[in-house]
Design a protein around this motif. Structure first.
Motif, PDB file in Angstrom:
ATOM      1  N   GLY B  97       0.896  -1.064   0.032  1.00  0.00           N
ATOM      2  CA  GLY B  97      -0.074  -0.190   0.005  1.00  0.00           C
ATOM      3  C   GLY B  97       0.737   1.495   0.101  1.00  0.00           C
ATOM      4  N   LEU B  98       2.141   1.277  -0.100  1.00  0.00           N
ATOM      5  CA  LEU B  98       2.912   2.358  -0.274  1.00  0.00           C
ATOM      6  C   LEU B  98       3.903   2.425  -1.389  1.00  0.00           C
ATOM      7  N   PRO B  99       4.314   3.683  -1.783  1.00  0.00           N
ATOM      8  CA  PRO B  99       5.253   3.461  -2.803  1.00  0.00           C
ATOM      9  C   PRO B  99       6.458   2.885  -2.568  1.00  0.00           C
ATOM     10  N   THR B 100       6.995   2.095  -3.612  1.00  0.00           N
ATOM     11  CA  THR B 100       8.090   1.302  -3.641  1.00  0.00           C
ATOM     12  C   THR B 100       9.429   2.125  -3.358  1.00  0.00           C
ATOM     13  N   VAL B 101      10.469   1.444  -2.873  1.00  0.00           N
ATOM     14  CA  VAL B 101      11.714   2.508  -2.459  1.00  0.00           C
ATOM     15  C   VAL B 101      12.168   3.185  -3.471  1.00  0.00           C
ATOM     16  N   HIS B 102      12.088   2.660  -4.770  1.00  0.00           N
ATOM     17  CA  HIS B 102      12.857   3.386  -6.036  1.00  0.00           C
ATOM     18  C   HIS B 102      11.979   4.508  -6.437  1.00  0.00           C
ATOM     19  N   LYS B 103      10.430   4.511  -6.083  1.00  0.00           N
ATOM     20  CA  LYS B 103       9.665   5.598  -6.322  1.00  0.00           C
ATOM     21  C   LYS B 103       9.970   6.678  -5.289  1.00  0.00           C
ATOM     22  N   VAL B 104      10.310   6.520  -4.071  1.00  0.00           N
ATOM     23  CA  VAL B 104      10.796   7.267  -3.021  1.00  0.00           C
ATOM     24  C   VAL B 104      12.123   8.134  -3.168  1.00  0.00           C
ATOM     25  N   VAL B 105      13.146   7.264  -3.325  1.00  0.00           N
ATOM     26  CA  VAL B 105      14.486   7.736  -3.383  1.00  0.00           C
ATOM     27  C   VAL B 105      15.117   7.617  -4.684  1.00  0.00           C
ATOM     28  N   GLY B 106      14.572   7.121  -5.693  1.00  0.00           N
ATOM     29  CA  GLY B 106      15.046   7.111  -7.082  1.00  0.00           C
ATOM     30  C   GLY B 106      15.670   5.672  -7.165  1.00  0.00           C
ATOM     31  N   GLU B 107      16.041   5.356  -8.509  1.00  0.00           N
ATOM     32  CA  GLU B 107      16.571   3.898  -8.867  1.00  0.00           C
ATOM     33  C   GLU B 107      17.833   3.817  -8.379  1.00  0.00           C
ATOM     34  N   GLY B 108      18.756   4.855  -8.540  1.00  0.00           N
ATOM     35  CA  GLY B 108      20.232   4.467  -8.195  1.00  0.00           C
ATOM     36  C   GLY B 108      20.335   4.058  -6.794  1.00  0.00           C
ATOM     37  N   ILE B 109      19.604   5.197  -5.813  1.00  0.00           N
ATOM     38  CA  ILE B 109      19.901   4.638  -4.485  1.00  0.00           C
ATOM     39  C   ILE B 109      19.012   3.695  -3.986  1.00  0.00           C
ATOM     40  N   ALA B 110      17.883   3.158  -4.906  1.00  0.00           N
ATOM     41  CA  ALA B 110      17.278   2.057  -4.654  1.00  0.00           C
ATOM     42  C   ALA B 110      18.228   0.695  -4.641  1.00  0.00           C
ATOM     43  N   VAL B 111      18.890   0.766  -5.592  1.00  0.00           N
ATOM     44  CA  VAL B 111      19.715  -0.490  -6.020  1.00  0.00           C
ATOM     45  C   VAL B 111      20.854  -0.738  -4.856  1.00  0.00           C
ATOM     46  N   LEU B 112      21.476   0.746  -4.375  1.00  0.00           N
ATOM     47  CA  LEU B 112      22.329   0.863  -3.176  1.00  0.00           C
ATOM     48  C   LEU B 112      21.794   0.508  -1.732  1.00  0.00           C
ATOM     49  N   ALA B 113      20.593   0.801  -1.662  1.00  0.00           N
ATOM     50  CA  ALA B 113      19.802   0.242  -0.553  1.00  0.00           C
ATOM     51  C   ALA B 113      19.618  -1.164  -0.150  1.00  0.00           C
ATOM     52  N   GLY B 114      19.215  -1.841  -1.569  1.00  0.00           N
ATOM     53  CA  GLY B 114      19.128  -3.203  -1.475  1.00  0.00           C
ATOM     54  C   GLY B 114      20.645  -3.967  -1.152  1.00  0.00           C
ATOM     55  N   ASP B 115      21.688  -3.206  -1.917  1.00  0.00           N
ATOM     56  CA  ASP B 115      22.943  -3.925  -1.696  1.00  0.00           C
ATOM     57  C   ASP B 115      23.310  -3.672  -0.177  1.00  0.00           C
ATOM     58  N   GLU B 116      23.043  -2.354   0.287  1.00  0.00           N
ATOM     59  CA  GLU B 116      23.452  -2.396   1.779  1.00  0.00           C
ATOM     60  C   GLU B 116      22.592  -3.161   2.568  1.00  0.00           C
ATOM     61  N   LEU B 117      21.407  -3.609   2.270  1.00  0.00           N
ATOM     62  CA  LEU B 117      20.798  -4.518   3.089  1.00  0.00           C
ATOM     63  C   LEU B 117      21.408  -5.931   3.116  1.00  0.00           C
ATOM     64  N   LEU B 118      21.625  -6.347   1.831  1.00  0.00           N
ATOM     65  CA  LEU B 118      22.003  -7.738   1.602  1.00  0.00           C
ATOM     66  C   LEU B 118      23.605  -7.765   2.469  1.00  0.00           C
ATOM     67  N   THR B 119      24.497  -6.637   2.217  1.00  0.00           N
ATOM     68  CA  THR B 119      25.705  -6.585   3.093  1.00  0.00           C
ATOM     69  C   THR B 119      25.626  -6.570   4.493  1.00  0.00           C
ATOM     70  N   LEU B 120      24.599  -5.778   4.975  1.00  0.00           N
ATOM     71  CA  LEU B 120      24.214  -5.506   6.409  1.00  0.00           C
ATOM     72  C   LEU B 120      24.000  -6.862   7.255  1.00  0.00           C
ATOM     73  N   ALA B 121      23.028  -7.709   6.288  1.00  0.00           N
ATOM     74  CA  ALA B 121      22.852  -8.936   7.100  1.00  0.00           C
ATOM     75  C   ALA B 121      24.149  -9.706   7.106  1.00  0.00           C
ATOM     76  N   PHE B 122      25.094 -10.052   6.245  1.00  0.00           N
ATOM     77  CA  PHE B 122      26.260 -10.802   6.718  1.00  0.00           C
ATOM     78  C   PHE B 122      27.051  -9.984   7.637  1.00  0.00           C
ATOM     79  N   GLU B 123      27.227  -8.704   7.407  1.00  0.00           N
ATOM     80  CA  GLU B 123      27.996  -7.977   8.324  1.00  0.00           C
ATOM     81  C   GLU B 123      27.497  -8.227   9.909  1.00  0.00           C
ATOM     82  N   THR B 124      26.282  -8.026  10.167  1.00  0.00           N
ATOM     83  CA  THR B 124      25.505  -8.378  11.438  1.00  0.00           C
ATOM     84  C   THR B 124      26.110  -9.629  12.057  1.00  0.00           C
ATOM     85  N   LEU B 125      25.594 -10.574  10.920  1.00  0.00           N
ATOM     86  CA  LEU B 125      25.797 -11.996  11.562  1.00  0.00           C
ATOM     87  C   LEU B 125      27.373 -12.027  11.887  1.00  0.00           C
TER      88      LEU B 125
END
Lengths: 293, 293
Positions: B97-125
Motif C-alpha cells: 500500500g505504499l510507494p516502492t523504494v525506487h519511487k521514493v529515493v530514485g532507482e540508483g539509491i534503491a539499488v544501493l539500498a538493496g546492496d546495503e541490506l544484503l551486505t548488512l545481513a552478513f555484516e551483522t551476523l
C-alpha cells in the motif's frame, strides 16, 4: 625483482581461481550465467586479489586457500562495477573497451548478476575447505566492512549525491576512501588474516592498503581527466562536465599527482618491518601511482 | 495457544531488533538512509524472522542473540523486495500500500539500498557478540545458500525469463522453491542452528521450512489471482496478463489451494518429534496456508 613477471604469474592464478568458483555455480538461467561471466572475464589487472596474495606472503603466511580467498575480493569488485555502471547510477555503456553487463544481458539480469557476485563472495568464504572457523569469521568481517556504508555502498551513494551538489574538498577524499580505498584495505587485510598475522601486522598492512588505495583512486581520476580513452577503454567525459567530485577536478592534475606520490611513500613506509617479503607490495604501490593507463 | 498474541509479541521484538541494527549504521547520505528505512519499515508480518525465533524455541535452544539473528533474515527479504520491485525487474510502484523504494529515493539509491541490506545481513551476523565462531559460520552458510543461485537470485532470474517464455509445470515449482521456499527454509534452519540443534533436527526443520515456504508462495499467488488488491496493498495485474509463471495461472486456483493444504500437512508432519515446543511453528504453517491477505 621482476614485478611484471610476478603480476603476470599471480593474475593467472586468480583467473584460474575465478574460473573454478564460477564453474561450480549452478546458474539456472543462461543470461544470468552470461552476465556474471561478463562481469568477471576478461577482467582487468586483478590488482586487488594480487594484493591479497602479496600481503599473505609479506607476513610469511602459508595459506592453502589464499587464491580462492583473493578471488572473493575480485567478485566484490566485479559486483560493484556492474551496479555502478547501471543507467540509474553512472550510466556507462563501456568498461575496459567492452559493453557493460547491462548492455549485454539487460538491466534486470545485470542487477541480479551483481547481487549474485556479492552473495557468492560471502558464500565462497564461508564454505572454504581446510580453513578454521576463526579465520573464516575474520575474513568475512574484513570483507563485509569494505562492502557496506563505510565502503562501496557508502562511497557510491556519496558519489551519486555529489553529481547533484557542490562538494567540499574533504568530501572528495571521503568518497575515494569509501569507494576505493576501503576495498583495497580489506584486500590487503584479508591476505594478512589468511596468513595468521598478529593484530599489529594486520593493522600495518591495512594502513598500507588504505594509503595505496587512495593513491590508486587519485591516479585513476587523473587518467580520466587526461582523457586517455584508449588506454582505459571507457568513454571520456570530463569529471567537471559530469559534475563528478574527483581529485583533479577539485585540486588540479598537478597537485593530485604530487599527493598520490606522497600517499604512496607513506604507504610503503608502513611496510618497514616486513623486509624483503613485502617487496611485491612495495613494487605494486609504486606501479599503481605511476601507471599511465 | 493464542497464536495471534504470539505473533504480535515476536513482531515487536523483531521491529525493535531491526531498529537497533539500522540505527547503528552510519549512513553517509540521507537518501540512502531513507531508502533503507523505507525498505524495512513499517514492513509486513515479519513471518520469516518469527519463524527463526520459533524454530530456536522448538529445539529448546536458548540463544541470547536470536533476535538480531532473526532480523538478518528480514534484511535479506527486504533487499530482495527492493531489487525485485525495480523498473527493470517487476516494475512495481506499490508495495504493502505504499510507494516502492525506487519511487521514493530514485532507482540508483534503491539499488544501493538493496546492496546495503544484503551486505548488512552478513555484516551483522559476523559481528554478533557472544556467539562462537562455529555458530556464526553455520548461520552465514545457511543464509548465503538462500541468497544465491539456489535461492533468491536463481528464483528471480528464472522469474524474469518466465515472463518471456512458456513454462513447464515443474518450472513453476522450481521458481517458487528458489524465490520463496529457500529463504523460509533458511529462516527456520538458522533458528535451529542458533539453538544448537543436532544435524538431524536442523534437517527436519529445514524440510518443514521448505514445504511451508512452498505453500506460502502458492497462497500468495492465489491471493494475487483472486485480485484482493486492498488486502495485499499492491496493484493487481493478473499473472496470466503479465505472462508470469505462477501456480494458479498454471494449475488453477482450486487445485493450487488443495496443493498448498497438502504441503502444509506434510510440513507439520516434519515436526512430530518436537512436541509442544513446536506448536508455534505448526500454528504459523496453518495460518499461512489459510490466510486471506
Amino acid at each position: 625483482m621482476d614485478i611484471e613477471a610476478y603480476l603476470s604469474q599471480k593474475k593467472k592464478l586468480v583467473d584460474a581461481g575465478l574460473e573454478a568458483i564460477l564453474s561450480q555455480e549452478d546458474m539456472p538461467v543462461e543470461s544470468l550465467r552470461q552476465g556474471v561471466r561478463h562481469a568477471v572475464f576478461p577482467g582487468g589487472k586483478r590488482i586487488r586479489p594480487i594484493l591479497t596474495i602479496a600481503a599473505c606472503e609479506a607476513v610469511g603466511g602459508d595459506c592453502p586457500q589464499i587464491v580462492p580467498i583473493a578471488c572473493c575480493v575480485e567478485l566484490i569488485h566485479s559486483y560493484s562495477l556492474v551496479h555502478d555502471d547501471l543507467p540509474a547510477m553512472d550510466n556507462s555503456d563501456l568498461r575496459r573497451g567492452l559493453p557493460t553487463v547491462h548492455k549485454v544481458v539487460g538491466e534486470g539480469i545485470a542487477v541480479l548478476a551483481g547481487d549474485e557476485l556479492l552473495t557468492l563472495a560471502f558464500e565462497t568464504l564461508v564454505n572454504l575447505d581446510g580453513i578454521d572457523d576463526r579465520k573464516k569469521v575474520g575474513l568475512i568481517r574484513e570483507l563485509a566492512r569494505a562492502c557496506g556504508t563505510a565502503g562501496l555502498v557508502g562511497g557510491q551513494s556519496l558519489d551519486l549525491e555529489a553529481e547533484i551538489k557542490e562538494l567540499e574538498k574533504t568530501a572528495v577524499e571521503e568518497i575515494a576512501r569509501r569507494k576505493t580505498a576501503a576495498l583495497i584495505e580489506s584486500s590487503v587485510g584479508m591476505g594478512a588474516i589468511a596468513g595468521y598475522a598478529d593484530d599489529e601486522d594486520v593493522a600495518r598492512l591495512q594502513e598500507f592498503g588504505r594509503l595505496a588505495g587512495l593513491a590508486f583512486q587519485i591516479i585513476d581520476d587523473v587518467l580520466d581527466a587526461e582523457g586517455e580513452q584508449e588506454a582505459l577503454g571507457k568513454p571520456v567525459r570530463s569529471d567537471k562536465e559530469r559534475g563528478k567530485a574527483t581529485y583533479p577536478a577539485t585540486f588540479g592534475v598537478c597537485e593530485s599527482k604530487a599527493y598520490a606520490e606522497k600517499l604512496t611513500d607513506e604507504a610503503i613506509a608502513c611496510l618497514g618491518s616486513f623486509g624483503q617479503k613485502a617487496e611485491p607490495l612495495r613494487e605494486i604501490a609504486r606501479l599503481l601511482s605511476r601507471r599511465k593507463g
